[in-house]
Design a protein around this motif. Structure first.
Motif, mmCIF file in Angstrom:
data_model
loop_
_atom_site.group_PDB
_atom_site.id
_atom_site.type_symbol
_atom_site.label_atom_id
_atom_site.label_comp_id
_atom_site.label_asym_id
_atom_site.label_seq_id
_atom_site.Cartn_x
_atom_site.Cartn_y
_atom_site.Cartn_z
ATOM 1 N N THR A 328 3.102 -0.689 1.426
ATOM 2 C CA THR A 328 4.575 -0.568 0.764
ATOM 3 C C THR A 328 5.258 -1.778 0.404
ATOM 4 O O THR A 328 5.775 -1.990 -0.502
ATOM 5 C CB THR A 328 5.331 -0.109 2.105
ATOM 6 O OG1 THR A 328 4.887 1.294 2.389
ATOM 7 C CG2 THR A 328 6.761 -0.040 1.775
ATOM 8 N N GLY A 411 8.696 -1.076 4.947
ATOM 9 C CA GLY A 411 8.781 0.253 5.166
ATOM 10 C C GLY A 411 9.032 0.516 6.561
ATOM 11 O O GLY A 411 8.921 1.671 7.126
ATOM 12 N N PRO A 421 9.953 3.190 0.051
ATOM 13 C CA PRO A 421 9.894 2.382 -0.702
ATOM 14 C C PRO A 421 10.362 2.810 -2.102
ATOM 15 O O PRO A 421 10.523 3.964 -2.430
ATOM 16 C CB PRO A 421 8.286 1.976 -1.000
ATOM 17 C CG PRO A 421 7.726 3.270 -0.325
ATOM 18 C CD PRO A 421 8.625 3.649 0.804
#
Length: 430
Positions: A328, A411, A421
């Motif tokens: 992420t 995240g 995200p």
């Protein structure tokens, strides 16, 4: 974000009025209400594509650090990144093209400006004068500085700056500016995407294969376009097939081709790329970055296979789940990582050199050990430096995307809600 909702089982509507007396009659038990249909999945990021983008970024860093030519064969990162960006661009073009292009450019430029400001200040501080540069001097050298603001061409920089043994190597400017070609190619693809997508929806296979044909013309010396224009056209041709493959992935065209046919044809195309490379090896051997037609065909076939097997994960499965936060973070800061990684690789050198002055490094054996593991220490050190760059400059990507700035968007849960995200500007970056 559009959320899917389903209604519960229908309820009978009561009848209002004067009740009538009726003789008692046994009634059958009411039929059980049907189970509500499962709610459709909420739209979100495709974690498989996010994972591919993260792997591509790591591979780019490792390649620029170790210089292993075989990495260009093992995983053609740039082709993968352009394909992912093409897929995101096709999805975005459901909106008016002008607004999409403006949004993509807006997301790309502010991170570039921050990088350019640092690099230009460093170059000017070391005495570089673009108007007197022996390679790109005069008025044109000054005009070309615009490419540090809008990457439509190649930015000028001194091939050698400072001196050997200085804080940074004399070729640091060349190394720092090297990755900027990607931003130029990305910008070209973004501007051309409305026309490319229009052509793809009408003649998909011709549009898909046309870049390979163009590469066979301009990437083999059959037709030579001089200067930086030639390099830009070659880059556009080499990776154009991968960009259009992103269209094919989004439009579902790849899924219409039986998997065995797509994989078999891809293997054939990739085999041709390796055969072509074997007869055109450069100074770095099997580095496909130096062999345009081999790079185009190998990347094309490789991307087809990756997208054919695309599982469309909403979450990383199994053991991959432990990498979720890093995946992420990499996707939310892809532009920052790509822009700064080469300069940070060079920044590891003066830091590691300080170790030679430590008391226990006086022996020849200790110095020899550090010499033999020097590149490994660079690899270890560059990642925390990239982390510092994310903290220092990554938030600019949020500002460019009109989001609230975040220092470390991995995240992680905050207040019980996981932050999903969001797309970023490079094809990763869509």
């Amino acid at each position: 974000m559009t959320h899917g909702y389903t209604t519960g089982s229908p309820e009978s509507t009561p009848s209002y009025g004067v009740p009538q007396q009726r003789p008692f009659q046994p009634q059958a038990a009411p039929a059980p209400s049907p189970s509500p249909a499962p709610a459709p999945k909420k739209p979100g990021r495709d974690r498989y594509l996010d994972l591919l983008r993260s792997i591509a970024l790591v591979r780019v860093v490792v390649y620029h650090l170790f210089g292993w030519a075989w990495l260009s064969v093992l995983f053609p990162s740039m082709g993968v990144m352009f394909a992912l960006a093409g897929s995101l661009m096709a999805r975005s073009l459901s909106r008016p093209a002008v607004s999409v292009i403006r949004g993509r450019v807006r997301r790309l430029l502010p991170p570039l400006w921050a990088f350019s400001a640092v690099v230009l200040v460093m170059m000017f501080a070391q005495g570089w004068n673009p108007s007197k540069d022996p390679d790109n001097g005069g008025t044109w050298g000054v005009v070309e500085l615009i490419n540090y603001i809008i990457p439509i061409g190649a930015p000028p920089y001194p091939w050698h700056l400072g001196h050997e043994g200085g804080l940074l190597d004399a070729d640091w400017a060349d190394q720092a500016a090297g990755p900027l070609w990607y931003l130029r190619a990305y910008l070209w693809f973004v501007v051309a995407s409305p026309l490319l997508l229009w052509a793809f929806r009408r003649v998909p296979w011709a549009t898909l294969l046309a870049p390979l044909g163009l590469t066979a013309i301009v990437g083999t010396g059959l037709v030579t376009i001089p200067g930086e224009t030639g390099n830009a056209v070659t880059d556009f041709a080499v990776y154009g097939g991968c960009w259009v493959l992103g269209f094919a992935h989004h439009e579902g065209v790849l899924k219409q081709v039986p998997r065995y046919v797509a994989v078999s044809c891809s293997v054939f195309v990739m085999a041709f790329g390796l055969w072509w490379a074997s007869g055109h090896l450069g100074e770095d051997g099997w580095d496909l970055n130096d062999i345009p037609l081999a790079q185009a065909t190998w990347s094309f076939g490789f991307v087809v296979i990756l997208l054919q097997y695309s599982p469309s994960w909403q979450e990383l499965p199994g053991r991959l789940a432990k990498w979720d936060k890093l995946v992420t973070l990499a996707n939310n800061r892809a532009v920052t990582i790509y822009l700064w990684h080469n300069l940070l690789i060079m920044a590891t050198v003066p830091i590691i050199d300080q170790a030679y002055g430590l008391p226990f490094m006086g022996s020849d054996r200790a110095s020899a050990t550090l010499d033999s593991t020097y590149t490994l220490w660079m690899f270890v050190l560059v990642w925390p430096l990239i982390g510092l760059a994310i903290l220092a400059f990554g938030w600019i990507e949020d500002i460019a995307a009109k989001r609230s700035p975040r220092l470390w968007p991995n995240g992680a849960k905050r207040g019980g809600n996981r932050r999903r995200p969001v797309s970023n500007s490079t094809g990763r970056h869509g």
